[in-house]
Design a protein around this motif. Structure first.
Motif, PDB file in Angstrom:
ATOM      1  N   ASP A  29       0.740  -1.439   0.015  1.00 29.83           N
ATOM      2  CA  ASP A  29       0.185   0.066  -0.029  1.00 29.83           C
ATOM      3  C   ASP A  29       0.829   1.335   0.116  1.00 29.83           C
ATOM      4  N   ALA A  30       1.569   1.243  -0.869  1.00 33.40           N
ATOM      5  CA  ALA A  30       2.359   2.679  -1.001  1.00 33.40           C
ATOM      6  C   ALA A  30       3.046   2.686  -2.627  1.00 33.40           C
ATOM      7  N   LEU A  31       3.210   3.911  -3.062  1.00 32.13           N
ATOM      8  CA  LEU A  31       3.620   4.267  -4.395  1.00 32.13           C
ATOM      9  C   LEU A  31       5.068   4.584  -4.455  1.00 32.13           C
ATOM     10  N   HIS A  32       5.746   3.669  -3.881  1.00 34.81           N
ATOM     11  CA  HIS A  32       7.149   3.890  -3.768  1.00 34.81           C
ATOM     12  C   HIS A  32       7.695   3.497  -5.107  1.00 34.81           C
ATOM     13  N   ALA A  72       7.718   2.314 -15.071  1.00 37.48           N
ATOM     14  CA  ALA A  72       7.904   2.194 -16.421  1.00 37.48           C
ATOM     15  C   ALA A  72       8.222   0.471 -16.729  1.00 37.48           C
ATOM     16  N   PRO A  73       7.093  -0.299 -16.062  1.00 33.79           N
ATOM     17  CA  PRO A  73       7.330  -1.602 -16.561  1.00 33.79           C
ATOM     18  C   PRO A  73       6.977  -2.055 -17.640  1.00 33.79           C
ATOM     19  N   ARG A  74       7.394  -3.144 -18.147  1.00 33.27           N
ATOM     20  CA  ARG A  74       6.845  -3.743 -19.489  1.00 33.27           C
ATOM     21  C   ARG A  74       5.753  -4.044 -19.536  1.00 33.27           C
ATOM     22  N   ARG A  75       4.952  -4.609 -18.254  1.00 36.15           N
ATOM     23  CA  ARG A  75       3.501  -4.490 -18.187  1.00 36.15           C
ATOM     24  C   ARG A  75       3.088  -4.342 -16.719  1.00 36.15           C
ATOM     25  N   ALA A  76       2.096  -4.089 -16.563  1.00 30.89           N
ATOM     26  CA  ALA A  76       1.365  -3.803 -15.430  1.00 30.89           C
ATOM     27  C   ALA A  76       0.197  -4.586 -15.299  1.00 30.89           C
ATOM     28  N   TYR A  77      -0.187  -5.007 -13.904  1.00 29.96           N
ATOM     29  CA  TYR A  77      -1.400  -5.706 -13.649  1.00 29.96           C
ATOM     30  C   TYR A  77      -2.132  -4.977 -12.371  1.00 29.96           C
ATOM     31  N   ALA A  78      -3.410  -5.083 -12.463  1.00 28.69           N
ATOM     32  CA  ALA A  78      -4.265  -4.491 -11.290  1.00 28.69           C
ATOM     33  C   ALA A  78      -4.126  -5.245  -9.905  1.00 28.69           C
ATOM     34  N   LEU A  79      -3.898  -4.374  -9.017  1.00 31.87           N
ATOM     35  CA  LEU A  79      -3.564  -4.940  -7.582  1.00 31.87           C
ATOM     36  C   LEU A  79      -4.541  -4.285  -6.685  1.00 31.87           C
ATOM     37  N   HIS A  80      -5.003  -4.635  -5.695  1.00 34.23           N
ATOM     38  CA  HIS A  80      -5.816  -4.024  -4.592  1.00 34.23           C
ATOM     39  C   HIS A  80      -7.064  -3.383  -5.349  1.00 34.23           C
ATOM     40  N   ASP A  81      -7.842  -4.421  -5.563  1.00 28.65           N
ATOM     41  CA  ASP A  81      -9.196  -4.054  -6.239  1.00 28.65           C
ATOM     42  C   ASP A  81     -10.405  -4.615  -5.777  1.00 28.65           C
ATOM     43  N   ALA A  82     -10.423  -5.065  -4.707  1.00 29.38           N
ATOM     44  CA  ALA A  82     -11.427  -5.954  -3.997  1.00 29.38           C
ATOM     45  C   ALA A  82     -12.773  -5.266  -3.649  1.00 29.38           C
ATOM     46  N   TRP A  88      -6.789   5.354   0.293  1.00 29.82           N
ATOM     47  CA  TRP A  88      -5.620   6.262   0.369  1.00 29.82           C
ATOM     48  C   TRP A  88      -5.394   6.649  -0.755  1.00 29.82           C
ATOM     49  N   SER A  89      -5.747   6.056  -2.122  1.00 27.44           N
ATOM     50  CA  SER A  89      -5.177   6.351  -3.301  1.00 27.44           C
ATOM     51  C   SER A  89      -6.088   7.468  -4.440  1.00 27.44           C
ATOM     52  N   LYS A  90      -5.263   7.951  -5.364  1.00 30.43           N
ATOM     53  CA  LYS A  90      -5.921   8.874  -6.259  1.00 30.43           C
ATOM     54  C   LYS A  90      -5.483   8.401  -7.737  1.00 30.43           C
ATOM     55  N   PHE A  91      -6.314   8.432  -8.582  1.00 32.60           N
ATOM     56  CA  PHE A  91      -6.210   7.738  -9.789  1.00 32.60           C
ATOM     57  C   PHE A  91      -5.056   8.360 -10.426  1.00 32.60           C
ATOM     58  N   SER A  92      -4.865   9.757 -10.378  1.00 31.51           N
ATOM     59  CA  SER A  92      -3.865  10.325 -11.187  1.00 31.51           C
ATOM     60  C   SER A  92      -2.394  10.148 -10.681  1.00 31.51           C
TER      61      SER A  92
END
Length: 209
Positions: free
Chosen positions: A131-134, A166-176, A152-156
């Motif tokens: 739960d962080a955007l490090h 800058a990953p090659r791919r990203a998957y959704a997490l923390h969406d329950a 705690w999150s903001k879309f932007s």
């Protein structure tokens, strides 16, 4: 590595017959812990660690649990299994090299205490931030599991986080906490703006990394 995404923030990683489970919380499936050789927890909130389920698993068979030192205060009878980790630590769990990063949970509200949060880099290619955007440095993340929705999150800010990693791919997490409408809206927005191959995996989906 074979990755299985379970509900919310839970991830199962398998390599060479060993199993590592990250954040088996109260929203995730109990089956995620089956056959686990090690458990990693990013922080103490119940949606990231189901203490009762973890205790039952430890009662059946001991296994190491890694997480921030503060996690010991909520683990109860399971606390002796905890190996505390802090940002900058490197270790091997279930045969997989792990690097701990971050350190603090994102701010929910000034009136709510900020707890310890440790993100994990697996083999320096797969990143689970908790739960962080490090944004980790000196590493090229190939697969990012991005926390797309939380109190705690903001879309932007999440979009900018994905762009910065800058990953090659990203998957959704923390969406329950999202319903189908919310999933639909956010999936479209993250796909359009994240500047990477973004997807949301259904619980139980497997991918290779």
């Amino acid at each position: 590595m074979r990755l299985t995404k379970y509900t919310h923030s839970c991830l199962r990683i398998e390599r060479d017959g060993a199993v590592l489970v990250v954040d088996p919380g109260v929203f995730s499936e109990a089956a995620a812990l089956d056959g686990a050789d090690a458990v990693l927890v990013t922080h103490e909130h119940p949606d990231h660690v189901d203490v009762a389920a973890l205790t039952r698993r430890l009662d059946r068979e001991p296994l190491p649990v890694y997480g921030p030192a503060a996690l010991g205060t909520v683990l109860g009878d399971a606390a002796p299994a905890l190996t505390p980790v802090a940002p900058g630590d490197t270790f091997t769990a279930a045969g997989i090299p792990v690097r701990a990063v971050g350190g603090r949970h994102a701010v929910i509200h000034p009136d709510i205490p900020v707890v310890e949060n440790v993100g994990y880099l697996f083999d320096d290619t797969v990143y689970h931030p908790g739960d962080a955007l490090h944004v980790p440095t000196d590493v090229e993340v190939q697969t990012l599991f991005a926390p797309i929705h939380a109190p705690w999150s903001k879309f932007s800010e999440v979009v900018d986080f994905i762009r910065a990693v800058a990953p090659r791919r990203a998957y959704a997490l923390h969406d329950a906490l999202l319903n189908d409408n919310g999933h639909g809206v956010l999936d479209r927005q993250y796909t359009a703006l994240s500047r990477t191959d973004y997807q949301r995996l259904e619980p139980g989906s497997r991918i290779d990394a």
